[in-house]
Design a protein around this motif. Structure first.
Motif, PDB file in Angstrom:
ATOM      1  N   ALA A 137      50.365   8.897 -35.938  1.00  0.00           N
ATOM      2  CA  ALA A 137      50.841   8.950 -34.415  1.00  0.00           C
ATOM      3  C   ALA A 137      50.116   8.466 -33.279  1.00  0.00           C
ATOM      4  N   ARG A 138      50.397   7.807 -32.291  1.00  0.00           N
ATOM      5  CA  ARG A 138      49.696   7.281 -31.163  1.00  0.00           C
ATOM      6  C   ARG A 138      50.227   7.709 -29.775  1.00  0.00           C
ATOM      7  N   SER A 139      49.309   8.032 -29.018  1.00  0.00           N
ATOM      8  CA  SER A 139      49.874   8.765 -27.574  1.00  0.00           C
ATOM      9  C   SER A 139      50.430   7.608 -26.852  1.00  0.00           C
ATOM     10  N   SER A 140      50.189   6.151 -27.376  1.00  0.00           N
ATOM     11  CA  SER A 140      50.885   5.096 -26.683  1.00  0.00           C
ATOM     12  C   SER A 140      52.263   4.902 -27.013  1.00  0.00           C
ATOM     13  N   TYR A 141      52.657   5.674 -28.064  1.00  0.00           N
ATOM     14  CA  TYR A 141      54.155   5.545 -28.672  1.00  0.00           C
ATOM     15  C   TYR A 141      55.112   6.518 -27.548  1.00  0.00           C
ATOM     16  N   VAL A 142      54.478   7.299 -27.016  1.00  0.00           N
ATOM     17  CA  VAL A 142      55.249   8.234 -26.087  1.00  0.00           C
ATOM     18  C   VAL A 142      55.967   7.649 -25.026  1.00  0.00           C
ATOM     19  N   GLY A 143      57.298   7.678 -24.904  1.00  0.00           N
ATOM     20  CA  GLY A 143      57.989   7.052 -23.779  1.00  0.00           C
ATOM     21  C   GLY A 143      58.489   5.619 -24.192  1.00  0.00           C
ATOM     22  N   LEU A 144      58.189   4.997 -25.530  1.00  0.00           N
ATOM     23  CA  LEU A 144      58.546   3.830 -25.514  1.00  0.00           C
ATOM     24  C   LEU A 144      60.147   3.567 -25.527  1.00  0.00           C
ATOM     25  N   PRO A 145      60.637   2.323 -24.758  1.00  0.00           N
ATOM     26  CA  PRO A 145      62.069   2.260 -24.558  1.00  0.00           C
ATOM     27  C   PRO A 145      62.952   1.681 -25.705  1.00  0.00           C
ATOM     28  N   ILE A 146      64.073   1.981 -25.958  1.00  0.00           N
ATOM     29  CA  ILE A 146      65.121   1.148 -26.635  1.00  0.00           C
ATOM     30  C   ILE A 146      64.990  -0.328 -26.097  1.00  0.00           C
ATOM     31  N   LEU A 147      65.080  -1.289 -27.024  1.00  0.00           N
ATOM     32  CA  LEU A 147      64.933  -2.474 -26.690  1.00  0.00           C
ATOM     33  C   LEU A 147      66.393  -3.403 -26.601  1.00  0.00           C
ATOM     34  N   THR A 148      66.440  -4.317 -25.603  1.00  0.00           N
ATOM     35  CA  THR A 148      67.795  -5.273 -25.893  1.00  0.00           C
ATOM     36  C   THR A 148      67.530  -6.307 -26.617  1.00  0.00           C
ATOM     37  N   LEU A 149      68.469  -6.955 -27.130  1.00  0.00           N
ATOM     38  CA  LEU A 149      68.226  -8.245 -28.003  1.00  0.00           C
ATOM     39  C   LEU A 149      67.452  -9.311 -27.216  1.00  0.00           C
ATOM     40  N   ASP A 150      67.620  -9.188 -25.917  1.00  0.00           N
ATOM     41  CA  ASP A 150      66.650 -10.340 -25.115  1.00  0.00           C
ATOM     42  C   ASP A 150      65.371 -10.015 -25.278  1.00  0.00           C
ATOM     43  N   GLU A 151      65.066  -8.794 -24.946  1.00  0.00           N
ATOM     44  CA  GLU A 151      63.664  -8.279 -25.299  1.00  0.00           C
ATOM     45  C   GLU A 151      63.066  -8.724 -26.624  1.00  0.00           C
ATOM     46  N   ILE A 152      63.929  -8.481 -27.585  1.00  0.00           N
ATOM     47  CA  ILE A 152      63.292  -8.644 -28.935  1.00  0.00           C
ATOM     48  C   ILE A 152      63.015 -10.327 -29.097  1.00  0.00           C
ATOM     49  N   ILE A 153      64.155 -11.000 -28.582  1.00  0.00           N
ATOM     50  CA  ILE A 153      63.860 -12.445 -28.686  1.00  0.00           C
ATOM     51  C   ILE A 153      62.603 -12.739 -27.725  1.00  0.00           C
ATOM     52  N   ASP A 154      62.331 -12.264 -26.930  1.00  0.00           N
ATOM     53  CA  ASP A 154      61.233 -12.701 -25.972  1.00  0.00           C
ATOM     54  C   ASP A 154      59.858 -12.295 -26.846  1.00  0.00           C
ATOM     55  N   ILE A 155      59.914 -11.338 -27.740  1.00  0.00           N
ATOM     56  CA  ILE A 155      58.777 -10.662 -28.736  1.00  0.00           C
ATOM     57  C   ILE A 155      58.561 -11.741 -29.485  1.00  0.00           C
ATOM     58  N   ALA A 156      59.940 -12.315 -30.126  1.00  0.00           N
ATOM     59  CA  ALA A 156      59.900 -13.390 -31.256  1.00  0.00           C
ATOM     60  C   ALA A 156      59.120 -14.505 -30.736  1.00  0.00           C
ATOM     61  N   GLN A 157      59.164 -14.780 -29.673  1.00  0.00           N
ATOM     62  CA  GLN A 157      58.898 -16.095 -29.018  1.00  0.00           C
ATOM     63  C   GLN A 157      57.287 -15.903 -28.215  1.00  0.00           C
ATOM     64  N   GLY A 158      56.877 -14.741 -28.435  1.00  0.00           N
ATOM     65  CA  GLY A 158      55.604 -14.595 -27.490  1.00  0.00           C
ATOM     66  C   GLY A 158      54.288 -14.688 -28.291  1.00  0.00           C
TER      67      GLY A 158
END
Ligand code: G3P
Ligand code: CA
Length: 377
Positions: A137-158
């Motif tokens: 567990a990590r406190s930073s995981y609290v509140g993490l949102p569901i991601l859109t495909l666009d956001e995952i593409i941004d991560i892949a390119q990041g």
């Protein structure tokens, strides 16, 4: 046929200069050359819902970690919101991995697709992980949102140092008419249906820039055909398991009637009806344009992701003989990595990208904790 295809694929890969010899490979050079001809690493590390052992599945924490560890692909299950936005979530229901019961008590049993993106974005898709796995567990995981495909593409390119590809499953596609078309449009809009221009990629393209940068996967025969129609030039695999909607079992018996103590024990006794039944499925995959299959596996220590053993050597040989690759799901332990590689698979879906990369002698130079902290988790 396989030898001829293998030689031409090898020649093509040499001409293209793609890929380098992996540190670990039990499979033959024929399959390595075939993968290389498609621009797919061999053996491939497919981060199942991101680095989902270490962080909440399908969230930015899991996907940025998988990327920065050096995974070849970010795997996701694609769904579509009520207002038409593509997003990643494995379950049909929001109950297991979000606080939908608290935020939308009247609609908690509705499928995720009955919510607008704005509604989905109000959900906490991280806290469940802290309760399920207190040791990670990590406190930073609290509140993490569901991601859109666009956001995952941004991560892949990041990350300029490592650009993974995307390994996208059409999840329950009959629920989402036109999903394959919507996916094509989004990938095209984001420039992901073509390899990155060599000048932009500066030398040899990384996985997420080359011709195998997107892999498409589905259990659904109809969806495979639609994916092929929409994106004929994009590599696809047909996912396989024994049960409803896939390979017919030898004995049709529900888990409830089987008397087995858990699902893993039940699935371990599930086999294809006969050899011809398995062959029919891989022949269908080939005829429908798939470049490989994604079979299930029985895990040594059981658990929720242990299914029928569909990576027996004869099965992998039959698939290879048809000029196709085998990417098995979902293995997390070295004992199972070794069994699968010895049986001849060409890549592995894993929740533990860090461990699979170590097994393939491609370890990250930074630990899981360091990488999570670098990304603010
Ligand atoms: O996509 C490969 C593997 O993820 C299939 O199983 O249920 O985890 O999507 P599932
Ligand atoms: Ca999946």
């Amino acid at each position: 046929m396989p030898d001829t295809f293998g030689k031409s694929a090898l020649l093509l890969s040499l001409i293209l200069g793609m890929g380098s010899a992996p540190a670990y490979s039990a499979a033959s050079t024929t399959e390595a050359a075939l993968a290389s001809a498609h621009g797919i690493p061999h053996p491939a590390v497919i981060a199942h819902r991101g680095a989902s052992f270490d962080a909440p599945e399908s969230t930015a924490a899991a996907y940025t970690l998988a990327r920065d560890l050096g995974a070849d692909y970010l795997e996701m299950d694609l769904q579509r919101s009520k207002d038409g936005v593509l997003f990643a979530l494995h379950d049909n229901s929001l109950l297991r991995t979000t606080d939908v019961a608290k935020k939308f008590p009247q609609r908690k049993d509705s499928p995720a697709s009955a919510f607008t993106l704005a509604e989905l974005k109000t959900l906490d898709a991280g806290s469940w992980f802290n309760h399920a796995y207190p040791d990670r567990a990590r406190s930073s995981y609290v509140g993490l949102p569901i991601l859109t495909l666009d956001e995952i593409i941004d991560i892949a390119q990041g990350n300029p140092q490592h650009k993974p590809g995307l390994y996208i499953e059409t999840k329950e596609p009959r629920q989402f008419p036109g999903l394959e078309h919507d996916l094509k449009n989004k990938l095209s809009e984001r420039g992901w249906l073509e390899p990155v221009a060599s000048s932009e990629a500066q030398g040899q393209p990384q996985v997420g820039q080359g011709k195998g940068r997107v892999m498409l996967q589905t259990f659904d025969k109809n969806s495979l055909e639609l994916l092929q129609k929409e994106m004929p030039g994009t590599p696809k695999i047909l996912l396989l398991w024994v049960g409803e909607g896939s390979i017919t079992p030898e004995i049709s018996l529900s888990f409830a009637d089987s008397g087995e103590k858990d699902k893993a024990a039940y699935y371990s006794k599930q086999h294809p009806k006969d050899k011809a039944e398995f062959i029919n499925w891989i022949d269908f995959a080939k005829a429908s344009g798939a470049i490989g299959t994604g079979p299930s596996a029985a895990l040594t220590h059981g658990g929720e992701q242990s299914y029928a053993d569909l990576i027996q050597p004869w099965m992998n040989t039959a698939t290879h003989d048809r000029g196709m690759l085998v990417h098995v799901y979902t293995l997390d332990e070295p004992v199972d990595f070794k069994k699968a590689m010895d049986a001849g698979v060409d890549g592995i879906f894993t929740n533990r990208a860090s461990e699979l990369l170590k097994f393939y002698q491609r370890p990250s130079t930074q630990s899981v904790s360091q990488l999570l902290e670098n990304n603010g988790y």
